[in-house]
Scaffold this motif. Structure first.
Motif, PDB file in Angstrom:
ATOM      1  N   UNK A  47     -27.737   3.916  10.908  1.00  0.00           N
ATOM      2  CA  UNK A  47     -27.287   5.199  10.316  1.00  0.00           C
ATOM      3  C   UNK A  47     -26.461   6.228  11.027  1.00  0.00           C
ATOM      4  N   UNK A  48     -25.629   6.892  10.155  1.00  0.00           N
ATOM      5  CA  UNK A  48     -24.775   7.715  10.737  1.00  0.00           C
ATOM      6  C   UNK A  48     -25.258   9.126  10.986  1.00  0.00           C
ATOM      7  N   UNK A  49     -26.619   9.403  10.644  1.00  0.00           N
ATOM      8  CA  UNK A  49     -27.156  10.636  11.213  1.00  0.00           C
ATOM      9  C   UNK A  49     -28.766  10.438  10.895  1.00  0.00           C
ATOM     10  N   UNK A  50     -29.248  11.299  11.981  1.00  0.00           N
ATOM     11  CA  UNK A  50     -30.931  11.322  11.657  1.00  0.00           C
ATOM     12  C   UNK A  50     -31.257  12.854  12.020  1.00  0.00           C
ATOM     13  N   UNK A  51     -32.094  13.395  11.015  1.00  0.00           N
ATOM     14  CA  UNK A  51     -32.574  14.788  11.280  1.00  0.00           C
ATOM     15  C   UNK A  51     -34.001  14.523  11.742  1.00  0.00           C
ATOM     16  N   UNK A 350     -21.710   9.195  14.803  1.00  0.00           N
ATOM     17  CA  UNK A 350     -23.244   9.551  14.686  1.00  0.00           C
ATOM     18  C   UNK A 350     -23.598  11.208  15.094  1.00  0.00           C
ATOM     19  N   UNK A 351     -24.666  11.504  14.177  1.00  0.00           N
ATOM     20  CA  UNK A 351     -25.219  12.738  14.555  1.00  0.00           C
ATOM     21  C   UNK A 351     -26.818  12.592  14.568  1.00  0.00           C
ATOM     22  N   UNK A 352     -27.143  13.267  15.637  1.00  0.00           N
ATOM     23  CA  UNK A 352     -28.647  13.196  15.904  1.00  0.00           C
ATOM     24  C   UNK A 352     -29.011  14.872  16.123  1.00  0.00           C
ATOM     25  N   UNK A 353     -30.056  15.474  15.040  1.00  0.00           N
ATOM     26  CA  UNK A 353     -29.769  17.078  15.268  1.00  0.00           C
ATOM     27  C   UNK A 353     -31.413  17.183  14.653  1.00  0.00           C
ATOM     28  N   UNK A 354     -31.860  18.295  15.342  1.00  0.00           N
ATOM     29  CA  UNK A 354     -33.277  18.947  15.173  1.00  0.00           C
ATOM     30  C   UNK A 354     -32.649  20.096  14.278  1.00  0.00           C
ATOM     31  N   UNK A 355     -33.928  20.512  13.217  1.00  0.00           N
ATOM     32  CA  UNK A 355     -33.762  21.435  12.485  1.00  0.00           C
ATOM     33  C   UNK A 355     -35.051  21.784  11.898  1.00  0.00           C
ATOM     34  N   UNK A 356     -35.203  23.082  11.454  1.00  0.00           N
ATOM     35  CA  UNK A 356     -36.311  23.799  10.807  1.00  0.00           C
ATOM     36  C   UNK A 356     -36.119  23.716   9.252  1.00  0.00           C
ATOM     37  N   UNK A 368     -33.898   8.466   2.995  1.00  0.00           N
ATOM     38  CA  UNK A 368     -35.395   8.352   3.511  1.00  0.00           C
ATOM     39  C   UNK A 368     -35.486   7.765   4.978  1.00  0.00           C
ATOM     40  N   UNK A 369     -34.901   6.987   5.582  1.00  0.00           N
ATOM     41  CA  UNK A 369     -34.827   6.510   6.862  1.00  0.00           C
ATOM     42  C   UNK A 369     -34.188   7.455   7.676  1.00  0.00           C
ATOM     43  N   UNK A 370     -33.626   8.184   7.376  1.00  0.00           N
ATOM     44  CA  UNK A 370     -32.645   9.252   8.162  1.00  0.00           C
ATOM     45  C   UNK A 370     -33.630  10.439   8.629  1.00  0.00           C
ATOM     46  N   UNK A 371     -34.932  10.609   8.047  1.00  0.00           N
ATOM     47  CA  UNK A 371     -35.851  11.672   8.255  1.00  0.00           C
ATOM     48  C   UNK A 371     -36.656  11.309   9.314  1.00  0.00           C
ATOM     49  N   UNK A 372     -36.873  12.057  10.393  1.00  0.00           N
ATOM     50  CA  UNK A 372     -37.948  11.824  11.401  1.00  0.00           C
ATOM     51  C   UNK A 372     -38.713  13.031  11.586  1.00  0.00           C
ATOM     52  N   UNK A 373     -40.020  12.945  12.358  1.00  0.00           N
ATOM     53  CA  UNK A 373     -40.744  14.033  12.299  1.00  0.00           C
ATOM     54  C   UNK A 373     -41.147  14.261  13.788  1.00  0.00           C
ATOM     55  N   UNK A 374     -41.344  15.443  14.291  1.00  0.00           N
ATOM     56  CA  UNK A 374     -42.121  15.671  15.691  1.00  0.00           C
ATOM     57  C   UNK A 374     -43.368  16.368  15.444  1.00  0.00           C
ATOM     58  N   UNK A 375     -44.198  16.127  16.108  1.00  0.00           N
ATOM     59  CA  UNK A 375     -45.681  16.951  15.833  1.00  0.00           C
ATOM     60  C   UNK A 375     -46.521  16.784  17.009  1.00  0.00           C
ATOM     61  N   UNK A 376     -47.284  17.585  17.326  1.00  0.00           N
ATOM     62  CA  UNK A 376     -48.261  17.426  18.721  1.00  0.00           C
ATOM     63  C   UNK A 376     -49.499  16.669  18.046  1.00  0.00           C
ATOM     64  N   UNK A 377     -49.980  15.942  19.168  1.00  0.00           N
ATOM     65  CA  UNK A 377     -51.357  15.111  19.048  1.00  0.00           C
ATOM     66  C   UNK A 377     -51.946  14.985  20.280  1.00  0.00           C
TER      67      UNK A 377
END
Length: 423
Positions: A47-51, A350-356, A368-377
């Protein structure tokens, strides 16, 4: 090219979490994919980018910090302050004495590398480097405790081990001390960290200290194509700017005292300082404004432009925390599209970035495979890809995300809900 990054027991990350740049086998548009032969990973596209999306305090910036920390360690051997950046997970007593682990896989010069380091507050517990020049693993060195084992492909000089402190990394030492063929081989992964990985946080750079983009405009860094990219970007971003220039002035006694205080005792003082100026014009007149006088949005555009230009030119990796800070969503989309376009990105940057801002999920910019999530568990950060939810092709991703279908959305405080009428 970045293939994978992972972290364990670092800040809010307790258990090992990783982000993968390998593309999933889905029938999305193939424009953002990098089809480069990587030893041992035949048939895999990247992938060239992941958000990375998620609520506040979910751990997005922690992931950014972990990558930035590994880069600093791999380049300098330790942090500039001369200490190891040990921040174990604070909510589990079992993590207090356990080591932090940072792990990365990348391709550079047609060779795949696997590099991992574990450390605590005072020493490097383990450090390992493997190379895959032809698809099969070659151990280059494995440091564990006070011993170092090297493979048959390259040699770790005994003289380097004799001067290696417990709290410093071996890779940068070998890259800068080892001679002959071994030194050349160790310099290759070291140079990837130094020259092909850049990390940019959300802090505005508006000050008398010239930023990286200013050095490119000045000619101290980059080339003409990068300078044109920066100037065109700030001019065409509807900021009312006609041009950018760097001006020099000699240090006054007051300036010298301020710079000396900022650099610390013993640091050499420059003979002059450089400042960035923007040329503004309107029907009623014109003016030159310093970078420190510009808005946060202008500073952010200018700051990003240099790193984007350098990454696209070299085919390197750019990691940006909160890319949408002080930027309009359309402008953020344009920046991401630079990495998604084969014409704008012929070298596979390549670009790896965080966003709201979820705007990027609604315009078909990301696979669809360029979208990742972070959450607290349980208080600990969990990273996971959107593809875990098997969304359909063409699914309204923004609506699904905001509706909580994929998790990683904030809980509205009850006091806000009562006062503002939220749910």
């Amino acid at each position: 090219m970045l293939l994978r990054f992972g972290a364990e027991n670092y800040g809010s990350i307790r258990d090992y979490q990783e982000v993968l740049f390998s593309a999933a086998g889905i029938a999305d548009a193939d424009g953002p994919l990098i089809d480069r032969a990587v030893p041992g990973l035949a048939g895999t596209s990247f992938l060239s980018a992941i958000a990375l999306f998620g609520p506040n305090a979910a751990g997005k910036s922690t992931l950014f910090s972990a990558i930035s920390t590994l880069r600093s360690l791999a380049v300098h051997g330790h942090l500039p302050q001369g200490r190891l950046p040990y921040r174990p997970f604070a909510l589990d007593p079992a993590c207090a004495g356990a080591p932090t682990r940072l792990s990365v896989s990348f391709e550079h010069g047609s060779v795949r590398y696997e590099y991992e380091v574990s450390y605590d507050s005072s020493r490097v517990v383990e450090e390992r480097l493997e190379a895959y020049p032809r698809g099969r693993a070659q151990l280059w060195f494995h440091r564990e405790g006070g011993s170092v084992r090297s493979g048959s492909s390259v040699t770790v000089p005994k003289a380097a081990l004799e001067i290696l402190p417990d709290g410093a990394l071996l890779l940068p030492l070998l890259a800068n001390v080892a001679g002959g063929r071994s030194g050349e081989e160790f310099r290759k992964p070291y140079e990837w960290f130094r020259d092909r990985l850049a990390c940019l946080d959300r802090s505005p750079r508006g000050s008398e200290n010239i930023p990286f983009s200013g050095e490119i405009v000045d000619g101290a860094e980059g080339g003409e194509a990068q300078r044109r990219f920066i100037v065109d970007m700030v001019r065409e971003a509807d900021l009312g700017i006609e041009g950018v220039e760097v001006r020099r002035r000699r240090l006054s006694p007051d300036d010298a005292a301020a710079v000396a205080a900022a650099l610390g005792s013993g640091a050499p003082l420059p003979a002059e300082v450089k400042s960035v100026y923007f040329r503004h014009s309107s029907p009623t007149g014109a003016a030159d404004l310093k970078l420190s006088e510009e808005s946060d949005g202008t500073v952010r555009v200018f700051d990003l432009s240099g790193y984007v230009a350098a990454a696209l030119d070299a085919g390197s990796v750019l990691v940006v925390d909160e890319i949408d800070a002080s930027l309009h969503p359309i402008l953020v989309s344009t920046l991401v599209r630079c990495f998604q376009s084969r014409e704008a990105n012929p070298n596979g940057a390549q670009l790896l970035f965080t966003a709201h801002n979820s705007y990027l999920l609604s315009r078909g910019i990301l696979r669809r495979d360029q979208v990742w999530f972070a959450e607290k568990d349980g208080g600990a950060t969990r990273l996971y890809p959107l593809t875990d939810y098997e969304p359909r092709k063409g699914e309204a991703l923004e609506q699904g995300y905001l509706a909580g279908r994929y998790g990683a959305v904030p809980v509205v405080p009850e006091c806000f809900a009562r006062v503002c009428g939220g749910k």
